[in-house]
Every structure is written in C-alpha cells, then in structure tokens.
Design a protein around this motif. Structure first.
Motif, PDB file in Angstrom:
ATOM      1  N   UNK A   6       0.829  -1.199   0.000  1.00 24.96           N
ATOM      2  CA  UNK A   6       0.000   0.000   0.000  1.00 24.96           C
ATOM      3  C   UNK A   6       0.863   1.247   0.000  1.00 24.96           C
ATOM      4  N   UNK A   7       0.636   2.104  -0.996  1.00 26.28           N
ATOM      5  CA  UNK A   7       1.337   3.385  -1.074  1.00 26.28           C
ATOM      6  C   UNK A   7       0.502   4.434  -0.339  1.00 26.28           C
ATOM      7  N   UNK A   8       1.123   5.112   0.612  1.00 29.08           N
ATOM      8  CA  UNK A   8       0.444   6.175   1.374  1.00 29.08           C
ATOM      9  C   UNK A   8       0.828   7.515   0.747  1.00 29.08           C
ATOM     10  N   UNK A   9      -0.124   8.099   0.044  1.00 25.87           N
ATOM     11  CA  UNK A   9       0.136   9.337  -0.682  1.00 25.87           C
ATOM     12  C   UNK A   9      -0.465  10.529   0.055  1.00 25.87           C
ATOM     13  N   UNK A  10       0.355  11.485   0.363  1.00 28.00           N
ATOM     14  CA  UNK A  10      -0.108  12.707   1.020  1.00 28.00           C
ATOM     15  C   UNK A  10      -0.651  13.662  -0.034  1.00 28.00           C
ATOM     16  N   UNK A  11      -1.920  14.039   0.091  1.00 28.27           N
ATOM     17  CA  UNK A  11      -2.545  14.934  -0.874  1.00 28.27           C
ATOM     18  C   UNK A  11      -2.276  16.384  -0.484  1.00 28.27           C
ATOM     19  N   UNK A  12      -1.792  17.145  -1.418  1.00 34.34           N
ATOM     20  CA  UNK A  12      -1.530  18.569  -1.173  1.00 34.34           C
ATOM     21  C   UNK A  12      -2.763  19.361  -1.599  1.00 34.34           C
ATOM     22  N   UNK A  13      -3.548  19.785  -0.607  1.00 38.10           N
ATOM     23  CA  UNK A  13      -4.822  20.446  -0.890  1.00 38.10           C
ATOM     24  C   UNK A  13      -4.887  21.828  -0.248  1.00 38.10           C
ATOM     25  N   UNK A  14      -5.616  22.716  -0.883  1.00 43.68           N
ATOM     26  CA  UNK A  14      -5.859  24.037  -0.329  1.00 43.68           C
ATOM     27  C   UNK A  14      -7.000  23.948   0.684  1.00 43.68           C
ATOM     28  N   UNK A  15      -7.297  25.048   1.347  1.00 41.09           N
ATOM     29  CA  UNK A  15      -8.396  25.076   2.312  1.00 41.09           C
ATOM     30  C   UNK A  15      -9.719  24.778   1.627  1.00 41.09           C
ATOM     31  N   UNK A  16      -9.913  25.334   0.425  1.00 38.83           N
ATOM     32  CA  UNK A  16     -11.165  25.097  -0.307  1.00 38.83           C
ATOM     33  C   UNK A  16     -11.267  23.644  -0.758  1.00 38.83           C
ATOM     34  N   UNK A  17     -10.152  23.085  -1.211  1.00 41.86           N
ATOM     35  CA  UNK A  17     -10.158  21.681  -1.639  1.00 41.86           C
ATOM     36  C   UNK A  17     -10.381  20.750  -0.448  1.00 41.86           C
ATOM     37  N   UNK A  18      -9.824  21.099   0.695  1.00 40.24           N
ATOM     38  CA  UNK A  18     -10.045  20.295   1.896  1.00 40.24           C
ATOM     39  C   UNK A  18     -11.523  20.312   2.274  1.00 40.24           C
ATOM     40  N   UNK A  19     -12.188  21.450   2.095  1.00 38.15           N
ATOM     41  CA  UNK A  19     -13.610  21.532   2.403  1.00 38.15           C
ATOM     42  C   UNK A  19     -14.412  20.573   1.526  1.00 38.15           C
ATOM     43  N   UNK A  20     -14.009  20.429   0.263  1.00 37.05           N
ATOM     44  CA  UNK A  20     -14.688  19.497  -0.642  1.00 37.05           C
ATOM     45  C   UNK A  20     -14.437  18.050  -0.210  1.00 37.05           C
ATOM     46  N   UNK A  21     -13.218  17.772   0.241  1.00 33.92           N
ATOM     47  CA  UNK A  21     -12.904  16.433   0.734  1.00 33.92           C
ATOM     48  C   UNK A  21     -13.646  16.141   2.035  1.00 33.92           C
ATOM     49  N   UNK A  22     -13.753  17.157   2.883  1.00 31.82           N
ATOM     50  CA  UNK A  22     -14.526  17.005   4.125  1.00 31.82           C
ATOM     51  C   UNK A  22     -15.970  16.631   3.805  1.00 31.82           C
ATOM     52  N   UNK A  23     -16.548  17.321   2.837  1.00 30.66           N
ATOM     53  CA  UNK A  23     -17.957  17.108   2.502  1.00 30.66           C
ATOM     54  C   UNK A  23     -18.204  15.678   2.029  1.00 30.66           C
ATOM     55  N   UNK A  24     -17.325  15.155   1.169  1.00 28.34           N
ATOM     56  CA  UNK A  24     -17.562  13.817   0.624  1.00 28.34           C
ATOM     57  C   UNK A  24     -17.274  12.729   1.657  1.00 28.34           C
ATOM     58  N   UNK A  25     -16.245  12.914   2.492  1.00 28.91           N
ATOM     59  CA  UNK A  25     -15.958  11.891   3.505  1.00 28.91           C
ATOM     60  C   UNK A  25     -17.022  11.862   4.588  1.00 28.91           C
ATOM     61  N   UNK A  26     -17.541  13.024   4.969  1.00 32.36           N
ATOM     62  CA  UNK A  26     -18.598  13.062   5.977  1.00 32.36           C
ATOM     63  C   UNK A  26     -19.905  12.481   5.422  1.00 32.36           C
ATOM     64  N   UNK A  27     -20.194  12.782   4.159  1.00 37.22           N
ATOM     65  CA  UNK A  27     -21.395  12.219   3.530  1.00 37.22           C
ATOM     66  C   UNK A  27     -21.276  10.705   3.429  1.00 37.22           C
ATOM     67  N   UNK A  28     -20.091  10.224   3.094  1.00 34.05           N
ATOM     68  CA  UNK A  28     -19.870   8.774   2.990  1.00 34.05           C
ATOM     69  C   UNK A  28     -20.033   8.106   4.354  1.00 34.05           C
ATOM     70  N   UNK A  29     -19.487   8.745   5.395  1.00 32.21           N
ATOM     71  CA  UNK A  29     -19.632   8.188   6.737  1.00 32.21           C
ATOM     72  C   UNK A  29     -21.094   8.176   7.163  1.00 32.21           C
ATOM     73  N   UNK A  30     -21.820   9.239   6.872  1.00 35.44           N
ATOM     74  CA  UNK A  30     -23.252   9.275   7.196  1.00 35.44           C
ATOM     75  C   UNK A  30     -24.006   8.185   6.437  1.00 35.44           C
ATOM     76  N   UNK A  31     -23.611   7.963   5.190  1.00 35.49           N
ATOM     77  CA  UNK A  31     -24.249   6.911   4.387  1.00 35.49           C
ATOM     78  C   UNK A  31     -23.982   5.531   4.987  1.00 35.49           C
ATOM     79  N   UNK A  32     -22.763   5.321   5.474  1.00 33.87           N
ATOM     80  CA  UNK A  32     -22.434   4.047   6.115  1.00 33.87           C
ATOM     81  C   UNK A  32     -23.298   3.818   7.353  1.00 33.87           C
TER      82      UNK A  32
END
Length: 245
Positions: A6-32
């Motif tokens: 497994x390759x662990x890749x660190x994503x270089x994201x801006x504050x706005x991009x992190x907000x988009x990642x937050x939204x999808x991961x939280x939605x996925x967790x809620x879906x689970x």
C-alpha cells in the motif's frame, strides 16, 4: 513473484479543496451509518446485494454520492456484519463449552462508523494524471491534486504498477488527507542468500499484532499500544529486515 503493498500518498490540498474532501468523507460516513441501521432492521443481514437494493436510491438522493461510492457502501457494511456474525458464532461456541464465558454484544446495536475513510474505485472514482497528480471524485465534481509519498512507491506508480481500489483517509491529528493505494508489483523471487532472516506476523484479537523471526525473538503489540517484547529493533539494526506497508 508478485507482491501487493500500500502506497500512502499525502494529498496537497488548499483550504477550499479540503472543504470538498470534508464534505464527501462526511457524507460517505453518514451513508455508512444510515445503511448500517437499515441492515440492522433487516435482521442484521450481511447480504450486500440485499442491502444495496434497499438503500441505493436513498444514498444517491439523500447523500449525493456517485454510483460507484454508493455501491461500495453496502459492501463495506455487509463485510462488517459478516465479521460480527463470525464473532457471535465463536462466542456462542465458547459459551457452549463454558457457560460462564461472556456473551458477545457486538450485534446488540447497529455498528457505528466513525472514521472518515471512503473507498474509491480505480478508473472510476480516481485516476492518476501526469505531473504527479491524482484526480478524485467529490460531491461537487472532480479534484485534481498534487501528491507526495515514498520515492519507490511514486516510481512504481509512474512505471505502471497494477493499481486497485484506494481508500481516502483523513488523519484527524494532522488534519491532512491521504490516499492509500494498493500496488501490485513484480519482484525477484527471494533467495536464501539474500534473505537470511524471515519474520512472520499474525493479527489477532488478544494482541493487535504478534511477530516472530527464525531466531526465536518475538514481538507482541496490544490493542492499547503497549509492547510486551520488541523484535523490530533487533531486526532493523541487524540490517536483515525492513517492514513494508
């Protein structure tokens, strides 16, 4: 021979991009968690196909997930219930032999998902771009993000290693997203001359990990992070072994 790591890749994201990642991961967790409660109501079923038929439309409309992510939710929930049912049966067998043994309570309530980790299918939810960038799906469309990681892993990705389904994982301590990508690579068959030390690792319930080598040294790692005896220092100092993850 072929090995998978497994390759662990660190994503270089801006504050706005992190907000988009937050939204999808939280939605996925809620879906689970929504799906987990539905499976619980369906006699605690572990049948992923049956669960998907029940929740697919809701996951698409209510949580806004893409089709591939929606399909991965029932699979993950089903696998969790399957593991819990296995533990229930094991506990029942122990109680049959010893009435004083504890009853397993893991299925008394619907399992709750806490980690902000979601599954991405390669070629559908994520793909690699030139210039050491990766395109990943979010609720608002695709993000193209630069990434960094272990040099050999980056080289294998660039050289066309076989790539599988990845995990988008949020490290709450570092407030940083990582993409965990399985890579299947071709390596030379091991020879006794070049591999003088062999280490075996077993993951269990009493100890998080148990390892031992051909010299009889052992390592026990408890779930609370306590080490009973350490093997890795001996192995690493001897230059005969190197852990890979």
């Amino acid at each position: 021979m072929k090995i998978t790591l497994t390759a662990k890749l660190k994503l270089r994201h801006t504050r706005e991009q992190k907000a988009a990642l937050d939204a999808v991961t939280l939605a996925y967790r809620d879906a689970l968690n929504y799906t987990s409660h539905k499976a619980f109501e369906m006699n605690k079923t572990s049948n992923a196909a049956k669960i998907q038929k029940e929740v697919y439309t809701t996951l698409r409309q209510r949580f806004g997930l893409g089709a591939q992510m929606v399909c991965s939710v029932p699979r993950k929930v089903g696998a969790t219930y399957k593991t819990l049912w296995t533990r229930v049966k094991q506990a029942a067998a122990k109680r049959a032999a010893n009435p004083k043994a504890r009853r397993y309570r893991g299925l008394d309530h619907a399992p709750k998902f806490v980690s902000r980790t979601l599954s991405y299918q390669y070629g559908r939810d994520y793909s690699f771009k030139t210039g050491q960038q990766v395109s990943i799906a979010t609720l608002a469309g695709r993000l193209v993000l630069p990434y960094e990681g272990y040099r050999k892993h980056l080289d294998w990705i660039a050289d066309g290693a076989q790539i599988g389904a990845a995990q988008l994982w949020y490290d709450t301590r570092k407030k940083q997203y990582f993409l965990l990508v399985p890579l299947e690579i071709e390596r030379p068959d091991p020879e006794p001359v070049t591999h003088q030390q062999v280490v075996g690792v077993d993951v269990g319930m009493r100890y998080f990990a148990v390892a031992s080598n051909t010299s009889g040294k052992a390592f026990f790692k408890s779930g609370k992070g306590k080490t009973v005896h350490c093997l890795w220092t001996h192995v690493m100092r001897s230059g005969r072994g190197r852990p890979t993850w």
